[in-house]
Design a protein around this motif. Sequence first.
Motif, PDB file in Angstrom:
ATOM      1  N   GLY A  35      23.977  59.887 -42.162  1.00  0.00           N
ATOM      2  CA  GLY A  35      24.795  60.871 -41.469  1.00  0.00           C
ATOM      3  C   GLY A  35      24.885  60.592 -39.989  1.00  0.00           C
ATOM      4  O   GLY A  35      24.213  59.682 -39.469  1.00  0.00           O
ATOM      5  N   PRO A  36      25.694  61.379 -39.269  1.00  0.00           N
ATOM      6  CA  PRO A  36      25.991  61.076 -37.860  1.00  0.00           C
ATOM      7  C   PRO A  36      24.814  61.252 -36.913  1.00  0.00           C
ATOM      8  O   PRO A  36      24.737  60.551 -35.902  1.00  0.00           O
ATOM      9  N   GLY A  37      23.891  62.159 -37.222  1.00  0.00           N
ATOM     10  CA  GLY A  37      22.746  62.362 -36.338  1.00  0.00           C
ATOM     11  C   GLY A  37      21.854  61.146 -36.302  1.00  0.00           C
ATOM     12  O   GLY A  37      21.485  60.656 -35.226  1.00  0.00           O
ATOM     13  N   SER A  38      21.513  60.639 -37.465  1.00  0.00           N
ATOM     14  CA  SER A  38      20.709  59.424 -37.538  1.00  0.00           C
ATOM     15  C   SER A  38      21.483  58.226 -37.012  1.00  0.00           C
ATOM     16  O   SER A  38      20.903  57.288 -36.455  1.00  0.00           O
ATOM     17  N   ILE A  74      23.504  58.039 -34.478  1.00  0.00           N
ATOM     18  CA  ILE A  74      23.430  57.943 -33.012  1.00  0.00           C
ATOM     19  C   ILE A  74      22.190  57.162 -32.590  1.00  0.00           C
ATOM     20  O   ILE A  74      22.262  56.247 -31.764  1.00  0.00           O
ATOM     21  N   ALA A  75      21.045  57.520 -33.163  1.00  0.00           N
ATOM     22  CA  ALA A  75      19.793  56.849 -32.801  1.00  0.00           C
ATOM     23  C   ALA A  75      19.809  55.391 -33.243  1.00  0.00           C
ATOM     24  O   ALA A  75      19.454  54.485 -32.488  1.00  0.00           O
ATOM     25  N   GLN A  76      20.243  55.160 -34.484  1.00  0.00           N
ATOM     26  CA  GLN A  76      20.238  53.801 -35.021  1.00  0.00           C
ATOM     27  C   GLN A  76      21.220  52.901 -34.276  1.00  0.00           C
ATOM     28  O   GLN A  76      20.951  51.719 -34.042  1.00  0.00           O
TER      29      GLN A  76
END
Lengths: 278, 278, 278
Positions: free
Chosen positions: B247-250, B252-254
Amino acid sequence: MQVEEIKTKIKAAVIAAKKAKPLVGSITNAVTINFVANAQLAAGGSAAMVYLPDEGQTLAQLSNAFYINVGTMLPIYAEALPKTAAVLAASNKPWVLDPVAIGIGSLRTDILRKFKEYKPTIIRGNASEIIALAGLWNLEGGSLLSKVRGVDATEDVNTARKAAEALAAYTGGAVAVSGVIDLITDGDSTVYSYGGSLLMERITGAGCSLGGVMGVYAAVADPFIAAVTGSALYNVAGSLAAAKVSGPGSFIAQFLDEIFLLSAEEIGNNKLEKDDKI
Amino acid sequence: MQVEEIKTKIKAAVIAAKKAKPLVGSITNAVTINFVANAQLAAGGSAAMVYLPDEGQTLAQLSNAFYINVGTMLPIYAEALPKTAAVLAASNKPWVLDPVAIGIGSLRTDILRKFKEYKPTIIRGNASEIIALAGLWNLEGGSLLSKVRGVDATEDVNTARKAAEALAAYTGGAVAVSGVIDLITDGDSTVYSYGGSLLMERITGAGCSLGGVMGVYAAVADPFIAAVTGSALYNVAGSLAAAKVSGPGSFIAQFLDEIFLLSAEEIGNNKLEKDDKI
Amino acid sequence: MQVEEIKTKIKAAVIAAKKAKPLVGSITNAVTINFVANAQLAAGGSAAMVYLPDEGQTLAQLSNAFYINVGTMLPIYAEALPKTAAVLAASNKPWVLDPVAIGIGSLRTDILRKFKEYKPTIIRGNASEIIALAGLWNLEGGSLLSKVRGVDATEDVNTARKAAEALAAYTGGAVAVSGVIDLITDGDSTVYSYGGSLLMERITGAGCSLGGVMGVYAAVADPFIAAVTGSALYNVAGSLAAAKVSGPGSFIAQFLDEIFLLSAEEIGNNKLEKDDKI
């Protein structure tokens, strides 16, 4: 409207938002502006933020719904917020007001008082903020002495039930009170939405971004359903995310993932209780 | 210049940026300002952001390159942006312009019109924005009627090819049009860069931060190579990150991790196609 | 005070902050405002950010401690920062000053010069910033020629030891110099705090958020212990987080998790060395 009917409408709202990808303009605080935009995008909406008066007016016209959050006020807000709200009201555009930190500062107070005439479609806040806003608008259940402390939601939502009902009755829209259990009312019908996580109090922006996401749903559903749908999404996503992480940093990422991934069915099945005004 | 030569230059730019750690000053929008800085740092640059006119002028002189993004305009931008751009132009400092939300608001329009004389080294936007900027500057392929809708990149980049070529020919720099496939041109040579992920449309700031990272490369390479290198990095990093998350939250970090970890070789090997003006 | 006594006080400060959940108001830069708030919340505090003069004054009175960071100055800061600092000084409220980017812009210089009379309780910066602030205040070890470059901490903290000691002696509070090894002094006692990670230089806001978190501890401990506790927390959390991730994006999330999860014992056991003024 019974709980089952509400749940059916929640599911329809989730699907409609992902299909329509509504544009939700915002004038919102600097602390959580990025999180608001990412949550709106994860829920299926499109996001745009501005500060200037004519940009607020134009964006209000272009948008399918709008979100106004009065945190981190800037001097230009004195002109931008009333002008934008006036366009929203004149065009019957759904919009969400988040009266964060009500009681701090004269400009914030002036603007929130002025918003009474523009009747925000959805008002979202914690119990203190809802009580204070009802107080500022001289409505039942309100009090200007409601304590304000940072952005915490430290009070039981029921302390704000009368204020929330009075605000919703006045605007003809919906009011959502965020707490451990969330309360959403249209003035007559009131529901409690269960779930979430204590980690949501250890990150900044759970409340702001919920208001922004209610804007996404307000573009495709009536105010009450939009507010209940946003709360249901946040409660389900918050519970699921918290179960998968060990701290607030990972929670933020996982929470956005859950918002993005959850099906209409899963959101619609969030635990709700109905407790209408007698 | 053939594709293989471009790829060799991309690799050299990546290595040069990590070695030089160029300082890239920015005046950029509040929504994605944190993401821009983190992406610039991950790519090997150094980041500094300001709002005030004399700070913009000083930072323009201290920086190795600069990034200007006209999102979330503030009143002080009326003075800060032209003064900063004037210093950049007078000192032949490379700078990237991101004409986000062109068409909304009179101040944004005034400033973007004025930027014509300062000739930004790289212009990055989606197809609608590039067409609208060419329209504002009365260049071929431009149209003032280009639809603006949030920060979406909904159009095929080829709809903006003529406008992009005309802008690049006018500035003597490069123009990058972001879309599912990215287009980069110096007015004569045009390349298409492949990769990325649909998740990049479900987070805010993929475009803004790409502009900021092009600034990092513009400090160590010519405008065309800097723009192609930024696009290649984003396409490779986006594809790799998307394959590892749900998903988009993970994402961003990745995505920031991939920007940080990718080798010059991996970035240089991104799929490129050349299709020069006939 | 020996190292063991300091460690005991660090542990007490960590526990006291989690128990008291102190409200720390901030006026801080737009780049890292979200990260500052999230770090303060993860450490157990409560966060609130404002920009307007009367809001700064009110929040200064409501808060248990305050954080002022002069990054991304806005025009309203000319009024907001001195008025807020005046309230903080008049009410003996602990506050942290982060003189980020000192030397850029006339307003920043004016305000930082004026802060001399308000004697910030804790001053946190990298070596260059600490030397420049001591120079601006005409204190020993200071120099107005100290190089400023983005927000990097590129110099050995010992280059700023005299300046830090002079600043702390003048304010009667503490000064923290951030670097590969951190230096904290109250003018007489000086300690070095070890740990952290090079990844903290590849994200934006490690320094700003540390200042914000020192504010949390300043609400429950004396300035020197508050500054040492913040540094210890960041060094332990930074080391642990870096060992678990492969890049800066994942680091941000993991670092907030560690701040949230670390026990008082683990923070108190961070490697410290004492090296008092002779």
